[in-house]
Design a protein around this motif. Structure first.
Motif, PDB file in Angstrom:
ATOM      1  N   ASP A  69       9.373   2.044 -10.343  1.00  0.00           N
ATOM      2  CA  ASP A  69       8.579   2.142 -10.951  1.00  0.00           C
ATOM      3  C   ASP A  69       8.374   0.744 -12.559  1.00  0.00           C
ATOM      4  N   ASN A  70       6.808   0.454 -12.846  1.00  0.00           N
ATOM      5  CA  ASN A  70       6.541  -1.106 -13.400  1.00  0.00           C
ATOM      6  C   ASN A  70       7.047  -0.562 -14.973  1.00  0.00           C
ATOM      7  N   PHE A  71       7.795   0.618 -15.128  1.00  0.00           N
ATOM      8  CA  PHE A  71       7.786   1.435 -16.517  1.00  0.00           C
ATOM      9  C   PHE A  71       9.285   0.971 -16.596  1.00  0.00           C
ATOM     10  N   ILE A  90      -2.070  -9.549 -14.706  1.00  0.00           N
ATOM     11  CA  ILE A  90      -1.623  -8.076 -13.780  1.00  0.00           C
ATOM     12  C   ILE A  90      -3.563  -7.212 -13.221  1.00  0.00           C
ATOM     13  N   ASP A  91      -3.869  -6.645 -12.188  1.00  0.00           N
ATOM     14  CA  ASP A  91      -4.444  -5.884 -11.522  1.00  0.00           C
ATOM     15  C   ASP A  91      -4.007  -4.124 -11.796  1.00  0.00           C
ATOM     16  N   PRO A  92      -4.302  -3.839 -12.814  1.00  0.00           N
ATOM     17  CA  PRO A  92      -3.359  -2.310 -12.767  1.00  0.00           C
ATOM     18  C   PRO A  92      -4.656  -0.965 -11.637  1.00  0.00           C
ATOM     19  N   PRO A 408      -7.285  -6.122  -2.538  1.00  0.00           N
ATOM     20  CA  PRO A 408      -5.670  -7.422  -2.832  1.00  0.00           C
ATOM     21  C   PRO A 408      -6.791  -7.974  -3.612  1.00  0.00           C
ATOM     22  N   LYS A 409      -6.744  -8.630  -4.679  1.00  0.00           N
ATOM     23  CA  LYS A 409      -6.793 -10.345  -5.109  1.00  0.00           C
ATOM     24  C   LYS A 409      -7.036 -11.064  -3.747  1.00  0.00           C
ATOM     25  N   PRO A 410      -8.832 -12.107  -4.562  1.00  0.00           N
ATOM     26  CA  PRO A 410      -8.599 -13.126  -3.313  1.00  0.00           C
ATOM     27  C   PRO A 410      -6.913 -14.262  -3.988  1.00  0.00           C
ATOM     28  N   PHE A 431       3.496  -7.256 -12.482  1.00  0.00           N
ATOM     29  CA  PHE A 431       3.663  -6.199 -13.093  1.00  0.00           C
ATOM     30  C   PHE A 431       2.790  -4.864 -12.205  1.00  0.00           C
ATOM     31  N   PHE A 432       1.837  -5.070 -11.264  1.00  0.00           N
ATOM     32  CA  PHE A 432       1.156  -4.328 -10.707  1.00  0.00           C
ATOM     33  C   PHE A 432       0.675  -5.234  -9.109  1.00  0.00           C
ATOM     34  N   ALA A 433       2.115  -5.191  -8.637  1.00  0.00           N
ATOM     35  CA  ALA A 433       1.450  -6.550  -7.589  1.00  0.00           C
ATOM     36  C   ALA A 433       0.786  -6.529  -6.153  1.00  0.00           C
ATOM     37  N   GLY A 434       0.992  -4.937  -6.174  1.00  0.00           N
ATOM     38  CA  GLY A 434       0.596  -4.737  -4.828  1.00  0.00           C
ATOM     39  C   GLY A 434       0.863  -5.956  -3.706  1.00  0.00           C
ATOM     40  N   SER A 435      -0.112  -5.967  -3.127  1.00  0.00           N
ATOM     41  CA  SER A 435       0.461  -6.572  -2.011  1.00  0.00           C
ATOM     42  C   SER A 435       0.964  -8.245  -2.234  1.00  0.00           C
ATOM     43  N   GLY A 436       1.180  -9.045  -3.591  1.00  0.00           N
ATOM     44  CA  GLY A 436       2.033 -10.230  -3.400  1.00  0.00           C
ATOM     45  C   GLY A 436       0.737 -10.861  -3.322  1.00  0.00           C
ATOM     46  N   THR A 437      -0.271 -10.642  -3.678  1.00  0.00           N
ATOM     47  CA  THR A 437      -1.054 -12.490  -3.869  1.00  0.00           C
ATOM     48  C   THR A 437      -0.654 -13.402  -4.965  1.00  0.00           C
ATOM     49  N   THR A 438       0.010 -12.232  -6.218  1.00  0.00           N
ATOM     50  CA  THR A 438       0.214 -13.646  -7.138  1.00  0.00           C
ATOM     51  C   THR A 438       1.691 -14.195  -6.905  1.00  0.00           C
ATOM     52  N   SER A 459       6.273  -3.968  -7.710  1.00  0.00           N
ATOM     53  CA  SER A 459       5.927  -2.924  -6.717  1.00  0.00           C
ATOM     54  C   SER A 459       5.941  -1.765  -6.976  1.00  0.00           C
ATOM     55  N   ASN A 460       5.128  -1.011  -6.268  1.00  0.00           N
ATOM     56  CA  ASN A 460       6.160   0.597  -6.171  1.00  0.00           C
ATOM     57  C   ASN A 460       5.903   1.398  -4.908  1.00  0.00           C
ATOM     58  N   THR A 461       6.206   1.658  -3.891  1.00  0.00           N
ATOM     59  CA  THR A 461       6.281   2.489  -2.941  1.00  0.00           C
ATOM     60  C   THR A 461       4.909   2.450  -2.077  1.00  0.00           C
ATOM     61  N   GLU A 462       4.391   3.075  -3.385  1.00  0.00           N
ATOM     62  CA  GLU A 462       3.063   4.514  -2.409  1.00  0.00           C
ATOM     63  C   GLU A 462       3.475   5.468  -1.900  1.00  0.00           C
ATOM     64  N   ALA A 463       5.045   5.906  -1.726  1.00  0.00           N
ATOM     65  CA  ALA A 463       5.470   6.752  -1.189  1.00  0.00           C
ATOM     66  C   ALA A 463       4.742   8.010  -1.773  1.00  0.00           C
TER      67      ALA A 463
END
Ligand SMILES: C[S@@+](CC[C@H](N)C(=O)[O-])C[C@H]1O[C@@H](n2cnc3c(N)ncnc32)[C@H](O)[C@@H]1O
Length: 615
Positions: A69-71, A90-92, A408-410, A431-438, A459-463
């Motif tokens: 968790d990013n917190f 961030i792309d929250p 994901p962002k371009p 800290f909302f890295a998602g798929s790691g585009t950054t 990034s979280n696991t989204e489990a």
């Protein structure tokens, strides 16, 4: 609330006024008190466990991917990177209600009545910690859709007071979408908040097109078009013929793109304009006419001849587009009878000496890579250019071979933002890295300019209960970045960009059991990050961990027996050393014997891990 104060005593009125004065008069309110606060509380200590098997490349690791968790991650990073991060992108989650963020370990869904309050509270907590990470010249860039921009912006104005910088609009699609009401929402915003030392890098002026073929005493110049994007119907007063004073040849105006400057002849008597007129530029010798030989000019003796030429398509045309400059619907056809009409277009000199070397990005629009902008405008300003949203999904498909992540962002969007907002040695956090585009964007910029930008991704696991084994941090984010680093094959072989990363997992430890639960490896990780060095794994076979900074050796002693003490003293004889120990008093006692000064150790270690000494 009472609104009739007639019956109030003086004391009651004073009390009422005092209470009113305490209340903020303007701002964003959300139901903070009605919602259960996030369980992750500041009292829990967060440790990071380094997972070498999921890390990439050779240690020491410059970059970090943190699963959790990013917190939690942000609280940890505040301990180790306070005031050091140059750029946060961030792309929250946009609070769509489609299970896009977790509050109190549960996804928030569409019907949650506190959906907006929970989202604001969720964002508030994270952003308030993130603010402390920014360096003095730091900036935070935040993607948000149109619907949530207003809410988020008010929140940000409160958190990042005095740091409001501006925003970019980014067009997400070239086509419309299926929204109702004949309205297509195809743009998003990137909000910018920065500390006073921040400036975008700007774009270096392209000086290649500046030349001086005629030895102009004002120096090198470029030739710019003198038209603007208006038709002769929209700007009748800018539709007029121009004559070359040297040759006497005439140049018709393009009816679909008239001249950019007014003509004195067309100005009403007494009217004032902000720019100079074409005649004034002609007098100053700033208008350049292309060379045109007599045999290439056009000449019409009669109107019939001209009309016939128009119908046959043999009138002067625009050099590139080849569209006719004379047409039957134009109001000034009679003018052209008996005139020598030249081919080509006049242009205006623009001197290099009048330019600053840097041009700044404009906020109005992030342009498409193939979007056409007025060339003259592009000299004064520049548009950050990026692909549309689709590129994000294509990039994931290309690298991972499947659509592993939604929206994901371009890569080009983040790359261009970071190209503007970072320098080669900066730390960049998402800290909302998602798929790691950054991370991909950072690695690309480093490969381009041999930079040493470092990324920290969370990034979280989204489990979920339904998908307990889902782990997008491990399987999408880290895997994507690994392939970008090493290279991958799809239809082509893509060469790796190089680099490495440490894969870390957050672990909450309650304060009461911290001293019994905390692992030496976790302490060693914290110490390394706190000293700003690239991360190496804990060596389980040694009770003395050691790292080298530019001017210092840092040691962590898991215990303090004769063996560790000998290692410290040997080191102290050679160079400046900082030692962290569980028994600082005892260590100080021995160190005193070799005549060294003890300094206090960083407060976070005293608070969390017990004491130590700096020699
Ligand atoms: C809009 S996506 C970011 C996409 C990213 N920019 C990219 O290009 O791949 C937001 C991400 O934040 C994640 N997220 C939501 N809540 C989180 C939290 N508390 N901690 C870490 N990540 C979180 C979501 O699961 C999602 O992967």
């Amino acid at each position: 609330m009472a609104d009739n104060y007639d019956d109030y005593s003086k004391e009651e009125l004073i009390r009422e006024l005092r209470a009113k004065n305490q209340k903020p008069r303007f701002g964003l309110y959300w139901e903070r008190d009605d919602i259960e606060h996030e369980r992750a509380i500041n009292d829990d200590f967060v440790a990071l466990d380094l997972d070498e098997s999921l890390s990439c490349g050779d240690a020491p690791f410059q970059n970090l991917i943190i699963e959790g968790d990013n917190f939690d991650a942000l609280r940890y990073l505040r301990m180790t990177y306070k005031g050091q991060v140059k750029c946060i992108y961030i792309d929250p989650p946009y609070n769509t209600g489609n299970k896009d963020f977790v509050y109190n370990d549960r996804f928030i869904d569409k019907d949650d009545v506190y959906k907006h309050s929970k989202w604001l509270e969720f964002m508030y907590r994270r952003l308030a910690v993130a603010r402390d990470l920014l360096a003095e010249d730091g900036v935070i860039l935040i993607s948000i859709n149109d619907e949530n921009r207003a809410k988020l912006e008010l929140l940000l104005d409160g958190i990042f007071q005095g740091m409001r910088f501006g925003s970019f609009a980014w067009r997400t699609k070239d086509t419309g979408n299926d929204s109702t009401g004949n309205f297509s929402a195809v743009h998003e915003h990137i909000l910018i908040y920065a500390l006073s030392g921040f400036a975008f890098n700007g774009n270096a002026l392209n000086t290649q097109k500046y030349r001086n073929p005629d030895d102009d005493p004002n120096g090198h110049y470029a030739l710019n078009p003198i038209t603007c994007a208006k038709t002769f119907k929209e700007r009748a007063n800018l539709y007029y013929p121009i004559q070359d004073p040297q040759t006497g040849y005439w140049y018709p105006c393009d009816p679909d793109r008239v001249w950019a400057y007014a003509s004195e002849e067309r100005l009403k008597t007494g009217s004032k304009i902000r720019t100079e007129t074409i005649e004034s530029y002609l007098r100053q010798g700033l208008i350049v006419f292309p060379e045109c030989k007599l045999e290439n000019t056009f000449y019409y003796e009669t109107k019939e001849e001209l009309l016939a030429a128009i119908r046959q398509g043999t009138v002067p045309v625009l050099p590139q587009k080849k569209t006719p400059l004379l047409r039957e619907d134009l109001p000034d056809l009679d003018f052209w009878i008996g005139k020598r009409i030249a081919t080509g277009r006049p242009s205006k000199k623009s001197y290099l000496n009048d330019k600053t070397n840097l041009i700044s990005p404009v906020s109005s629009w992030i342009g498409g890579v193939n979007e056409d902008f007025d060339e003259e405008d592009e000299e004064a300003v520049f548009f950050i250019r990026s692909q549309k949203g689709r590129e994000g999904t294509d990039a994931i498909n290309e690298i991972l071979g499947a659509k592993a992540f939604n929206y994901p962002k371009p890569p080009s969007l983040i790359t261009e933002l970071l190209r503007q907002a970072s320098k080669p040695n900066d730390i960049i956090l998402d800290f909302f890295a998602g798929s790691g585009t950054t991370a991909q964007a950072v690695l690309k910029l480093n490969a381009e300019d041999s930079g040493n930008r470092r990324f920290i991704l969370v990034s979280n696991t989204e489990a979920t209960e339904a998908e307990p084994n889902k782990n997008i941090c491990r399987d999408v984010c880290a895997e994507r970045v690994r392939r970008v680093i090493y290279g991958y094959s799809n239809k082509k072989n893509i060469v790796g960009l190089g680099g490495n990363f440490a894969y870390l997992k957050t672990r909450r430890i309650a304060s009461e059991i911290l001293l019994t639960e905390i692992q030496h490896s976790q302490i060693w990780t914290a110490l390394q990050l706190n000293h700003g060095v690239a991360l190496s794994a804990f060596n389980p076979n040694s009770s003395v961990q050691q790292l080298q900074t530019t001017d210092n050796t840092v040691m962590y002693l898991c215990q303090l027996t004769e063996q560790e003490l000998t290692a410290v003293i040997e080191c102290l004889e050679k160079q400046q050393t900082t030692v962290y120990s569980w028994q600082p008093a005892l260590l100080s006692h021995y160190i005193e014997n070799v005549n060294l000064t003890c300094l206090p150790i960083p407060k976070f270690l005293l608070d969390r891990f017990g004491a130590g000494v700096k020699a």
